[in-house]
Design a protein around this motif. Sequence first.
Motif, PDB file in Angstrom:
ATOM      1  N   THR A   9       0.743  -1.100  -0.050  1.00  6.90           N
ATOM      2  CA  THR A   9       0.062   0.172  -0.030  1.00  6.90           C
ATOM      3  C   THR A   9       0.939   1.156  -0.052  1.00  6.90           C
ATOM      4  O   THR A   9       0.691   2.342  -0.836  1.00  6.90           O
ATOM      5  CB  THR A   9      -0.838   0.169   1.216  1.00  6.90           C
ATOM      6  OG1 THR A   9      -1.637  -1.160   1.256  1.00  6.90           O
ATOM      7  CG2 THR A   9      -1.851   1.230   1.176  1.00  6.90           C
ATOM      8  N   ARG A  27      -8.084   2.202  -0.323  1.00  5.47           N
ATOM      9  CA  ARG A  27      -8.673   0.843  -0.530  1.00  5.47           C
ATOM     10  C   ARG A  27      -7.415  -0.140   0.317  1.00  5.47           C
ATOM     11  O   ARG A  27      -8.190  -1.015   0.865  1.00  5.47           O
ATOM     12  CB  ARG A  27      -8.425   0.235  -1.968  1.00  5.47           C
ATOM     13  CG  ARG A  27      -9.748   1.195  -2.459  1.00  5.47           C
ATOM     14  CD  ARG A  27      -9.474   0.706  -4.108  1.00  5.47           C
ATOM     15  NE  ARG A  27      -9.506  -0.613  -4.234  1.00  5.47           N
ATOM     16  CZ  ARG A  27     -10.260  -1.465  -5.263  1.00  5.47           C
ATOM     17  NH1 ARG A  27     -10.886  -0.542  -5.889  1.00  5.47           N
ATOM     18  NH2 ARG A  27     -10.176  -2.667  -5.343  1.00  5.47           N
ATOM     19  N   GLN A  34      -5.635   0.655   3.037  1.00  7.40           N
ATOM     20  CA  GLN A  34      -5.457   1.467   4.391  1.00  7.40           C
ATOM     21  C   GLN A  34      -5.655   0.134   5.492  1.00  7.40           C
ATOM     22  O   GLN A  34      -4.917   0.058   6.447  1.00  7.40           O
ATOM     23  CB  GLN A  34      -6.332   2.517   4.737  1.00  7.40           C
ATOM     24  CG  GLN A  34      -5.524   3.616   4.502  1.00  7.40           C
ATOM     25  CD  GLN A  34      -6.187   4.731   5.385  1.00  7.40           C
ATOM     26  OE1 GLN A  34      -6.073   4.385   6.688  1.00  7.40           O
ATOM     27  NE2 GLN A  34      -6.486   5.900   4.811  1.00  7.40           N
ATOM     28  N   LYS A  35      -6.421  -0.719   5.129  1.00  7.59           N
ATOM     29  CA  LYS A  35      -6.822  -1.991   6.404  1.00  7.59           C
ATOM     30  C   LYS A  35      -5.731  -2.833   6.326  1.00  7.59           C
ATOM     31  O   LYS A  35      -5.517  -3.334   7.291  1.00  7.59           O
ATOM     32  CB  LYS A  35      -8.099  -2.623   5.739  1.00  7.59           C
ATOM     33  CG  LYS A  35      -7.967  -3.213   4.327  1.00  7.59           C
ATOM     34  CD  LYS A  35      -9.227  -3.952   3.941  1.00  7.59           C
ATOM     35  CE  LYS A  35      -8.976  -4.488   2.450  1.00  7.59           C
ATOM     36  NZ  LYS A  35      -9.171  -3.517   1.404  1.00  7.59           N
ATOM     37  N   HIS A  36      -4.833  -2.764   5.376  1.00  6.23           N
ATOM     38  CA  HIS A  36      -3.329  -3.390   5.678  1.00  6.23           C
ATOM     39  C   HIS A  36      -2.493  -2.918   6.634  1.00  6.23           C
ATOM     40  O   HIS A  36      -1.295  -3.704   6.883  1.00  6.23           O
ATOM     41  CB  HIS A  36      -2.910  -3.921   4.354  1.00  6.23           C
ATOM     42  CG  HIS A  36      -3.834  -4.568   3.138  1.00  6.23           C
ATOM     43  ND1 HIS A  36      -4.382  -5.873   3.676  1.00  6.23           N
ATOM     44  CD2 HIS A  36      -4.359  -4.071   2.137  1.00  6.23           C
ATOM     45  CE1 HIS A  36      -5.157  -6.303   2.661  1.00  6.23           C
ATOM     46  NE2 HIS A  36      -5.210  -5.285   1.742  1.00  6.23           N
TER      47      HIS A  36
END
Length: 501
Positions: A18, A209, A211-213
């Motif tokens: 990311t 998209r 950021q969750k990682h």
Amino acid sequence: MSSQPDKSFLGHPRGLATLFFTEMWERWSFYGMRSLLTPFLAAAVVEGGLGFGQDASPLYHIYLALIYLMSVPGGWLADRFLGQRRAVLWGGILIMCGHAVIAIHDTLAFFAGLMLVVLGTGLLKPNVSAVVGGLYSKTDARRDAAFSLFYMGINLGSFLGQLVAPFLAQHSSVRGFLDGLGIDPRYAWQLGFGSAAVGMLSGIVQYVRGQKHLGAAGAAPSTPPTAADKRMLVGGLVLVVSAVLAVVFLTRAGSLSVERIDDSFGIFLTLLTVVVFAKIFAGSWTSAERRSLLAILVYFVASCLFWSAFEQAGSTLNLFAVEQTRPELFGLEFAPGWYQNVNALGIIVLSPLFALLWLKLGPRDPSHPLKFALGLLFVGLGFLAMERGAAEVAAGGAGTRVSGMFLVVTYVFHSIGEVCLSPVGLSAMTRLAPGRVASLMMGVWFLSISVGSYLGGRIAHAYRGLSQQSLFLTIAAVAIGGGLLMLLFARPLKGLSEPRE
Ligand code: GLN
């Protein structure tokens, strides 16, 4: 029970992908726009430019100096108020808006856009790197490799951005295409600048998209703001807004020339540097610590010198590419902005090679001062190649255009210099800093790049005054002289920067 470490992105946590692509797109926009900035400012209005002529290079260097200067408050804002992750997002949005505004063909919009890019980059650039660090525990052996990979992302973005923007703005096929559609071919500039905005938009979409990682890395401010921080924030905002309004007002009133802006900014940067070092030196230090601080000052000066020569890429070297280089290489049409790509490509190829070389040399791996000296020597050698190019132009008389190989050779030397100096710069200064001022060092390093970028503008100002040959020779002599001095003092400096355990 500890969970398995995430290795889904080339052996690294998925979050690194990311950040890699966020920075890749940000650098796409930054370098894509940079490749056009000076020629666009300099080009006459009839050619679709803004007609700043001689003033283009100093303006570009002030912009660059502000970019690096803003990284200091950008890091602070994230630490105290925003959290690094939010700072990256907001920074990206400001940058995208800035590039979109730049793509409107209007002088005021252009400078407003540059301001937005400056503010946005100040928020994004230092913090995206900080989040990379936050993905790893202090003991994770993959940290250094993560930063090397991340540096590849920087240069991949730089390469692609500088491939697309000059193609759109400078290649005859695009101008021909626009002409065929009945559109004024001068709009090619806007296409080039627009590609920077589109790149940053892709970066933002990808970042949101992905950021969750990122887990908890950089999610919250590391230190909650105190009342003093809040006062500082308000004071800083008032200062920035008043400075911008004053510049706009005085320029409109006709009492502020680019030269005066340049001089005033120079005075401001000098005062800032003096205050920072006076504050650092004013502490009560042991004599060993004082010697370390002196060494930091030497690195600071060396770094200023290096970047002042290196950052001519966007100004004098870019103008040389546009005005004095044949627009073809190996028989193919070559957009002038593409020459700067030799640097990005050079870093991608050379970084792993040099990493391997340092590893192979083991205990004989050059010390930090030696790497600084090499950086200066190579950047100077690059300008010797430029001096040869300028000599050929001078011999051929007015209007002569020479082979692009002079620029290619110069950029190869500059890339070797960058690989030697840039990755160790911050580390050399932090290693020396006594504990109490260690956290200041990131700011001091950015300040040195900012001062160097500004000095580059003073040098570039002489581009049309002095003969090109003398200018390039002078830059080469100063850089090589600095490198030799650094070599001479490498031993005592090494003693300070690498204390025996
Ligand atoms: N090319 C690198 C980047 O864009 C380093 C530039 C610099 O430190 N001046 O991040």
